[in-house]
Scaffold this active site. Structure first.
Site, short mmCIF file in Angstrom:
data_model
loop_
_atom_site.label_atom_id
_atom_site.label_comp_id
_atom_site.label_asym_id
_atom_site.label_seq_id
_atom_site.Cartn_x
_atom_site.Cartn_y
_atom_site.Cartn_z
N HIS A 168 0.81 -1.22 0.00
CA HIS A 168 0.00 0.00 0.00
C HIS A 168 0.85 1.27 0.00
O HIS A 168 0.34 2.34 -0.26
CB HIS A 168 -1.00 0.00 1.17
CG HIS A 168 -0.42 0.29 2.52
ND1 HIS A 168 -0.21 -0.68 3.46
CD2 HIS A 168 -0.03 1.45 3.10
CE1 HIS A 168 0.27 -0.14 4.56
NE2 HIS A 168 0.39 1.16 4.37
N GLY B 231 3.48 6.35 8.13
CA GLY B 231 4.81 6.54 7.55
C GLY B 231 5.77 5.45 7.93
O GLY B 231 6.80 5.24 7.28
N SER C 163 4.91 2.43 7.70
CA SER C 163 4.52 1.31 6.83
C SER C 163 5.70 0.82 6.01
O SER C 163 6.36 1.59 5.31
CB SER C 163 3.41 1.74 5.87
OG SER C 163 2.17 1.70 6.47
N ASP D 10 0.12 -7.65 1.74
CA ASP D 10 0.52 -6.24 1.72
C ASP D 10 2.04 -6.09 1.67
O ASP D 10 2.62 -5.22 2.33
CB ASP D 10 -0.04 -5.50 2.93
CG ASP D 10 -0.09 -3.99 2.70
OD1 ASP D 10 0.15 -3.54 1.56
OD2 ASP D 10 -0.34 -3.24 3.67
N VAL E 24 -10.62 -26.98 -1.80
CA VAL E 24 -11.76 -27.37 -0.97
C VAL E 24 -12.38 -26.12 -0.34
O VAL E 24 -11.72 -25.09 -0.21
CB VAL E 24 -11.37 -28.34 0.17
CG1 VAL E 24 -10.99 -29.69 -0.37
CG2 VAL E 24 -10.24 -27.75 1.02
#
Length: 476
Positions: A104, A208, A210, A136, A267
């Site tokens: 992101h 920030g 991240s 991510d 499945v």
């Protein structure tokens, strides 16, 4: 008396030594560790041209659990095109310029610039090698050699226990190369993703951060800082880092293929709940993954059936569906995997050759054609009004099943109502046996009662989606 005094002094000396030893185990400072790993941590700035809007708009998908810090630049007149800039963090994992961050942080970016630790290269353009929105995670590459880098550690090992010290580094709120410290607050946290395996920490993580690394005390990356839980957007000591155990597998695939290639079992599954245990022959605890449907694919080829309980996959005891999904997803495509399932009270050994999830998960679960019109019987059983499927009921409820019992009424005070069953649901199995008539269901209830069971396991389909529900048998 003298002997007692001597013993007490000796005990006090031992306790003092233990206390001193514990105190020495605590870090007196994080300065040496920060100095060691800082050159490998980077700030990331992305730039994107977007259509003009009446107010600021971030690059992060709406509802993302951890939005980055955004500034709008050069907004065009009357809502014309404008430039939007985002700030995030990352870290170098190889001398030849591979960098890990969050998806992101860079999603939708036209330009990605890497800023190295003060004294390093500023504003270096980066290319996207590959991304994985499911975890991510993104892998970038800069055209530089001889870079200092960090290595991944064991996120499930001794250096990642709950209570162990950790250190986070990144670019919070655009401040750049900021260090915070805390402990591992919890492990194996799930937020909303299929493959979630987060380390929870109280080290300060803000917008920030991240994509930045979470280090253990050996300077190894045990997680990628991804999300915070906060009512105000700032750190309140509940941060989440995707564990290295997940990230390393993703990064290896992105580096080799530019995309993920996850194993696929083929499945539909659900957790075994405590109220189902008595209804499943041979099961002692609420564990494993209960198979609700088996379409064409690897599991069907291996002989797996609806109603099987997967208890062991590739030598790992399965506690719940989340664990099974994660293990399957981390397994190589094409691998032959031994699987142990519980079926009608007996253990069965199967061998499944895994397919690829990215190309196979959209395989449709085929619906049966509608049956010819007929008049079906009706009965009130277990708090449900049930009818065999007719053309009229198929039209009324939009059914696409040929066989089973459709629920046409529910006692609002019944257990069936409390477990969410609705009119229009179709019961296709009872006691893990297919049912096509009221008589079939009554036979399964009788068999369960004679076997001393207190509940009966029903397979219920709604709009094509199956799930198992255990209902307590009525006492005579």
């Amino acid at each position: 008396m003298a002997l007692f005094t001597a013993l007490m002094l000796a005990l006090a000396l031992v306790l003092a030594q233990v206390t001193a030893s514990e105190a020495q185990a605590r870090p007196q400072t994080f300065a040496d560790l920060a100095e060691q790993v800082s050159p490998s941590v980077v700030n990331i700035t992305t730039s994107t041209t977007i259509a003009g809007r009446t107010g600021p708009q971030g690059l992060v998908p709406e509802g993302s659990p951890f939005e980055d810090f955004f500034n709008d630049l050069d907004r065009g007149p009357d809502g014309g095109q404008r430039r939007s800039s985002a700030l995030g963090s990352g870290f170098v994992i190889s001398a030849d310029g591979f960098i890990v961050t969050n998806n992101h942080v860079i999603e939708g970016a036209d330009e990605i610039l890497i800023e190295f630790y003060p004294g390093g290269e500023p504003g270096v353009p980066a290319e996207i090698v590959g991304t994985d929105p499911n975890t991510d995670i993104a892998l970038l590459k800069v055209d530089l050699d001889g870079l200092e880098f960090v290595e991944f550690g064991d996120s499930n090992g001794d250096g990642s226990r709950v209570g162990d010290w950790v250190m986070a580094m990144g670019n919070p709120l655009g401040q750049g190369f900021s260090v915070s410290a805390g402990i591992v607050s919890a492990r194996n946290r799930a937020l909303s993703g299929t493959y979630d395996d987060y380390i929870q920490t109280d080290a300060a993580i803000n917008r920030g951060n991240s994509g930045g690394p979470l280090f253990n005390m050996d300077g190894e990356v045990i997680g990628v800082n991804t999300a915070i839980l906060s009512p105000n957007g700032g750190s309140i000591g509940i941060g989440f880092a995707m564990s290295a155990a997940v990230v390393t597998n993703v990064i290896d695939q992105l580096k080799e293929f530019g995309e993920t290639r996850r194993g696929w079992l083929g499945v539909r599954i659900q957790d075994v709940t405590p109220d189902m245990v008595d209804a499943i022959d041979g099961l002692d605890l609420a564990r494993g993954a209960l198979v609700t449907d088996v379409p064409a694919g690897p599991a069907e080829d291996a002989g797996m059936l609806s109603g099987d309980v997967i208890l062991n996959f590739d030598g790992v005891e399965i506690e719940d569906t989340r664990e099974l999904v994660r293990i399957v997803g981390n397994s190589p495509v094409g691998k032959e995997v031994p699987v142990e399932v519980l079926r009608e009270g007996d253990m069965e050994s199967l061998t499944v050759t895994l397919g690829r999830r990215e190309t196979s998960e959209a395989v449709a679960f085929p619906a049966s054609t509608e049956e010819d019109p007929e008049t079906g019987s009706e009965a009130d059983i277990l708090g449900l009004t049930l009818s065999e499927i007719t053309e009229e009921l198929s039209d009324q409820y939009g059914l696409d099943l040929e066989e089973g019992l459709v629920i046409t009424g529910i006692n609002p005070d019944s257990e069936a109502a409390s477990k969410g069953l609705l009119e229009g649901d179709v019961i296709t199995e009872a006691g893990q046996q297919a049912i096509t008539s009221i008589t079939d269901l009554e036979d399964q209830i009788e068999a369960a009662t004679e076997a001393g069971r207190k509940s009966l396991l029903l397979l219920v389909r709604r709009g094509g989606d199956p799930r198992f529900v255990a209902l307590v048998l009525e006492e005579e």
